[in-house]
Design a protein around this motif. Sequence first.
Motif, PDB file in Angstrom:
ATOM      1  N   PRO A   1       7.764  -4.421   0.049  1.00  0.00           N
ATOM      2  CA  PRO A   1       6.888  -3.506  -0.521  1.00  0.00           C
ATOM      3  C   PRO A   1       6.455  -4.375  -1.800  1.00  0.00           C
ATOM      4  O   PRO A   1       7.184  -4.944  -2.710  1.00  0.00           O
ATOM      5  CB  PRO A   1       7.941  -2.320  -1.281  1.00  0.00           C
ATOM      6  CG  PRO A   1       8.637  -2.242   0.046  1.00  0.00           C
ATOM      7  CD  PRO A   1       9.055  -3.597   0.443  1.00  0.00           C
ATOM      8  N   ASN A   2       5.146  -4.585  -2.279  1.00  0.00           N
ATOM      9  CA  ASN A   2       4.412  -5.146  -3.055  1.00  0.00           C
ATOM     10  C   ASN A   2       3.925  -4.152  -4.516  1.00  0.00           C
ATOM     11  O   ASN A   2       3.508  -4.687  -5.285  1.00  0.00           O
ATOM     12  CB  ASN A   2       3.572  -5.969  -2.816  1.00  0.00           C
ATOM     13  CG  ASN A   2       2.447  -5.431  -2.120  1.00  0.00           C
ATOM     14  OD1 ASN A   2       2.413  -4.350  -1.906  1.00  0.00           O
ATOM     15  ND2 ASN A   2       1.260  -6.351  -1.609  1.00  0.00           N
ATOM     16  N   ALA A   3       3.957  -2.951  -4.262  1.00  0.00           N
ATOM     17  CA  ALA A   3       3.252  -2.204  -5.010  1.00  0.00           C
ATOM     18  C   ALA A   3       3.848  -2.018  -6.691  1.00  0.00           C
ATOM     19  O   ALA A   3       3.547  -2.245  -7.636  1.00  0.00           O
ATOM     20  CB  ALA A   3       2.991  -0.765  -4.610  1.00  0.00           C
TER      21      ALA A   3
ATOM     22  N   GLN B   1       6.297  -7.220   5.158  1.00  0.00           N
ATOM     23  CA  GLN B   1       7.240  -6.174   5.095  1.00  0.00           C
ATOM     24  C   GLN B   1       8.008  -5.830   3.772  1.00  0.00           C
ATOM     25  O   GLN B   1       8.845  -5.278   3.874  1.00  0.00           O
ATOM     26  CB  GLN B   1       8.118  -6.119   6.430  1.00  0.00           C
ATOM     27  CG  GLN B   1       7.213  -6.108   7.630  1.00  0.00           C
ATOM     28  CD  GLN B   1       8.185  -6.358   8.758  1.00  0.00           C
ATOM     29  OE1 GLN B   1       9.269  -5.598   8.912  1.00  0.00           O
ATOM     30  NE2 GLN B   1       7.876  -7.241   9.769  1.00  0.00           N
TER      31      GLN B   1
ATOM     32  N   ALA C   1      -2.445  -5.124  -5.689  1.00  0.00           N
ATOM     33  CA  ALA C   1      -1.695  -4.940  -4.414  1.00  0.00           C
ATOM     34  C   ALA C   1      -2.418  -4.421  -3.412  1.00  0.00           C
ATOM     35  O   ALA C   1      -2.924  -3.292  -3.598  1.00  0.00           O
ATOM     36  CB  ALA C   1      -0.287  -4.363  -4.545  1.00  0.00           C
TER      37      ALA C   1
ATOM     38  N   SER D   1       0.443 -10.268   0.584  1.00  0.00           N
ATOM     39  CA  SER D   1       1.604 -10.608   1.292  1.00  0.00           C
ATOM     40  C   SER D   1       2.725  -9.918   0.947  1.00  0.00           C
ATOM     41  O   SER D   1       3.678  -9.534   1.541  1.00  0.00           O
ATOM     42  CB  SER D   1       1.505 -12.076   0.975  1.00  0.00           C
ATOM     43  OG  SER D   1       2.138 -12.301  -0.444  1.00  0.00           O
ATOM     44  N   GLY D   2       2.784  -9.213  -0.455  1.00  0.00           N
ATOM     45  CA  GLY D   2       3.815  -8.832  -0.858  1.00  0.00           C
ATOM     46  C   GLY D   2       5.036  -9.391  -1.321  1.00  0.00           C
ATOM     47  O   GLY D   2       6.233  -9.079  -1.667  1.00  0.00           O
TER      48      GLY D   2
ATOM     49  N   ARG E   1       3.971 -14.014  -6.510  1.00  0.00           N
ATOM     50  CA  ARG E   1       3.885 -13.358  -7.828  1.00  0.00           C
ATOM     51  C   ARG E   1       4.336 -13.993  -9.159  1.00  0.00           C
ATOM     52  O   ARG E   1       3.764 -14.226  -9.919  1.00  0.00           O
ATOM     53  CB  ARG E   1       4.176 -11.897  -7.791  1.00  0.00           C
ATOM     54  CG  ARG E   1       3.726 -10.988  -8.981  1.00  0.00           C
ATOM     55  CD  ARG E   1       3.901  -9.620  -8.967  1.00  0.00           C
ATOM     56  NE  ARG E   1       2.792  -8.981  -8.271  1.00  0.00           N
ATOM     57  CZ  ARG E   1       2.554  -8.647  -7.210  1.00  0.00           C
ATOM     58  NH1 ARG E   1       3.677  -8.510  -6.391  1.00  0.00           N
ATOM     59  NH2 ARG E   1       1.373  -8.059  -6.531  1.00  0.00           N
TER      60      ARG E   1
ATOM     61  N   LEU F   1       0.739  -5.121   3.060  1.00  0.00           N
ATOM     62  CA  LEU F   1       1.870  -5.880   3.456  1.00  0.00           C
ATOM     63  C   LEU F   1       1.592  -6.527   4.731  1.00  0.00           C
ATOM     64  O   LEU F   1       1.057  -6.068   5.629  1.00  0.00           O
ATOM     65  CB  LEU F   1       3.068  -4.913   3.775  1.00  0.00           C
ATOM     66  CG  LEU F   1       3.601  -3.708   2.590  1.00  0.00           C
ATOM     67  CD1 LEU F   1       4.591  -2.781   2.979  1.00  0.00           C
ATOM     68  CD2 LEU F   1       3.714  -4.255   1.285  1.00  0.00           C
TER      69      LEU F   1
ATOM     70  N   VAL G   1      -2.579  -0.643  -7.413  1.00  0.00           N
ATOM     71  CA  VAL G   1      -2.651  -0.716  -6.164  1.00  0.00           C
ATOM     72  C   VAL G   1      -4.145  -0.334  -5.484  1.00  0.00           C
ATOM     73  O   VAL G   1      -4.686   0.567  -6.003  1.00  0.00           O
ATOM     74  CB  VAL G   1      -1.685   0.264  -5.320  1.00  0.00           C
ATOM     75  CG1 VAL G   1      -1.907   0.259  -4.071  1.00  0.00           C
ATOM     76  CG2 VAL G   1      -0.220  -0.037  -6.077  1.00  0.00           C
TER      77      VAL G   1
ATOM     78  N   ASP H   1      -3.254  -9.460  -3.873  1.00  0.00           N
ATOM     79  CA  ASP H   1      -2.026  -9.417  -3.196  1.00  0.00           C
ATOM     80  C   ASP H   1      -1.905  -8.774  -1.779  1.00  0.00           C
ATOM     81  O   ASP H   1      -1.712  -7.809  -1.832  1.00  0.00           O
ATOM     82  CB  ASP H   1      -0.793  -9.278  -4.003  1.00  0.00           C
ATOM     83  CG  ASP H   1       0.535  -9.556  -3.286  1.00  0.00           C
ATOM     84  OD1 ASP H   1       0.726 -10.045  -2.144  1.00  0.00           O
ATOM     85  OD2 ASP H   1       1.465  -8.964  -3.685  1.00  0.00           O
TER      86      ASP H   1
ATOM     87  N   THR I   1       2.451  -2.249   8.912  1.00  0.00           N
ATOM     88  CA  THR I   1       2.385  -1.721   7.605  1.00  0.00           C
ATOM     89  C   THR I   1       2.413  -0.347   7.419  1.00  0.00           C
ATOM     90  O   THR I   1       2.885   0.381   6.791  1.00  0.00           O
ATOM     91  CB  THR I   1       1.017  -2.172   6.939  1.00  0.00           C
ATOM     92  OG1 THR I   1       0.765  -3.637   6.611  1.00  0.00           O
ATOM     93  CG2 THR I   1       0.824  -1.730   5.574  1.00  0.00           C
TER      94      THR I   1
END
Length: 355
Positions: free
Chosen positions: A276-278, A274, A268, A246-247, A252, A271, A284, A244, A47
């Motif tokens: 990006p989940n933001a 890998q 979020a 996992s991203g 979602r 990760l 966040v 979350d 991450t």
Amino acid sequence: MPASWTFAVARDDLGRTTLTEGETLALADGEVLLRVDRVGLTANNVTYAVLGEVMRYWQFFPPEPRGLTGEWGLPPLWGFAEVAESTVPGVETGLRVYGYLPPAGHLVVRPDRVDASGFRDASEHRAALPSPYNAYRSTGNDAAYRKDQEDLLILFRPLFFTSFMLADQVADNNYYGASALVLSSASSKTAYAAAFELRGRGPRLIGLTSPGNVEFTRSLGCYDEVRAYDAVDGLDVVPTAYLDLSGAAATRTALKERLGDHLVRDVAIGLTNQVPNAADAGEVFFAPTQMRKRSEDWGREGLDDRFAEAWQRFAAVVEGWIDIRVSTGPEALQAAWLEVLAGGTPPRVGQIVQL
């Protein structure tokens, strides 16, 4: 000066790596040389590399002083180091510290705020970086430290700190008014440590994980319910907060389709795959932000005491959940990085490298 080595990864291709050798830098007044002794490798370290640019993780350990060009990055690791040389009163040779370390044989730091608990690195290039990552804690004055738990501390302490602060923020916000908390990447250390902290305190805890990790995750006993990602459509439609880790965009989307307006919070945290989940989350979570709040609420000593108490509760049970794999040397670190990057380390295995 003694010979040293550095492991680095290409910033644009984390699977491309290099091992270089060189000499350690001579110390200036006010500097200390740390010998990196024992570190861990988890998805958390990946991450740091994935977010190396946007979250400035590459800036902690610049490659240029080590003879590497800017195309390379040094992914930060957590672990233990010992003072090999010192020009700073109060930081004695042989002092063992826990903290943020480079994937290298040595690190030059500029200690500031030196006291019995340790010190902070006041090196110019780290001045604007998040302060929790600049602290080096002396093992002799650390309420959470036990010598027989060093590997657990390496693998879990930074993750557990995130989990501890995440659980605290969720509780501090009255669980966002939710009657269920859904955690993705539920087999990850950060997720199940947060679930351990939240268990029995409020909403129902539901873990989402890959089909192959369902049984392991259930065996932890941290969650009220564990489901595979493809079983989201079976969730009860009740006020739900999503944490979350996992991203994964598909997860979602599936939650939003299933829960609609009953998805009352979307946070979020990190990760593990890998991606990006933001951007698509409602907010966040950043552990140092909640840490600063609680330092003001409780004082630094109060926060340390609460963390140490929570850590000892967790450490007492996590020993039964993890198989620690120890390897030795820079080449082993390189191999461990590639394995973790590829997702090849089972959730029950913890990678430790003795350097």
